[in-house]
Write an enzyme that holds these catalytic residues in place. Sequence first.
Site, PDB file in Angstrom:
ATOM      1  N   TYR A  71       0.861  -1.192   0.000  1.00  0.00           N
ATOM      2  CA  TYR A  71       0.000   0.000   0.000  1.00  0.00           C
ATOM      3  C   TYR A  71       0.889   1.230   0.000  1.00  0.00           C
ATOM      4  CZ  TYR A  71      -3.442   3.464   1.546  1.00  0.00           C
ATOM      5  OH  TYR A  71      -4.237   4.581   1.653  1.00  0.00           O
TER       6      TYR A  71
ATOM      7  N   ASP B 253      -1.867  -1.404  -4.111  1.00  0.00           N
ATOM      8  CA  ASP B 253      -2.298  -0.056  -4.447  1.00  0.00           C
ATOM      9  C   ASP B 253      -1.053   0.805  -4.507  1.00  0.00           C
ATOM     10  OD1 ASP B 253      -3.241   2.499  -4.585  1.00  0.00           O
ATOM     11  OD2 ASP B 253      -4.463   2.404  -2.766  1.00  0.00           O
TER      12      ASP B 253
END
Length: 263
Positions: A111, A152
């Site tokens: 992330y 992400d």
Amino acid sequence: MRITTWNVNSVKQRLGHLLAFLKEASPDVVCLQELKCVDEAFPRTEIEEAGYVVATHGQKAFNGVALLTRQPLPLRDVRRGLPGDPEDGQARYIEAVIPTATATLRVASIYLPNGNPIGTPKYDYKLAFLRRLLLHARALREKEEVLVLAGDYNVIPEPIDVANPEAWTGDALFLPESRAAFRMLLNEGFTDALRACDERPGLYTFWDYQAGAWSRNLGIRIDHLLLSPQALDRLVSASVQKHLRGLDKPSDHVPVTVELDLG
DNA sequence: ATGGCACTCTTCGAGTGA
């Protein structure tokens, strides 16, 4: 072997959608981001009862990443945190080895920081995190394993990856420095799995909750699966599970899945 | 043309995100 990455934007809020997805898609490996809970609060029991092995790296309120494997695939040699900054307390990286009957797979759930607003320590942290990821990815690539760096990335790689590029000029997700850092990962020998399978515009993985972004299809592509050369050799397909954005109380991100032939 | 959201918690408003 199907590997999915999904920023769920709170695993507790999204547990119903996650369990339904595990049942309908039965991915072999799942990389989750934005758990928004500590390890003790992760819904481990429910996910184990759905047939998955769980490794988490959570923190209070923000961030948090996890890896799931469909039983009987184990998670071995779990690494929590990205090397390169012992002062970094944000839970944004988890990696593990997944031995299968025919190959050894290594998968990371990442992330990356958003980085906005620019000109602040948040943007500096994003660029520093990207540099650390580049160094770690280089070290892992030298192992010559079937390696998938999924997550992400908070980077829109190219104008084709955003519905209205002019609206993102000056945003940390689309600035030349962010895009160059992502491109350096590709130049290290990693391949953007979705783009390797589909060169068409209009492939998005995130639609903002605001401003009717979903109904107007104003999306961006920021969730990526980067493949080592050994993983690319086994690439069968890659796809976006766009329909999950249309559910009630969805995440603002949808899953992206890659299939590798490890036979 | 414009404004529009959804999470978290030392929770009723601020911080964070993208």
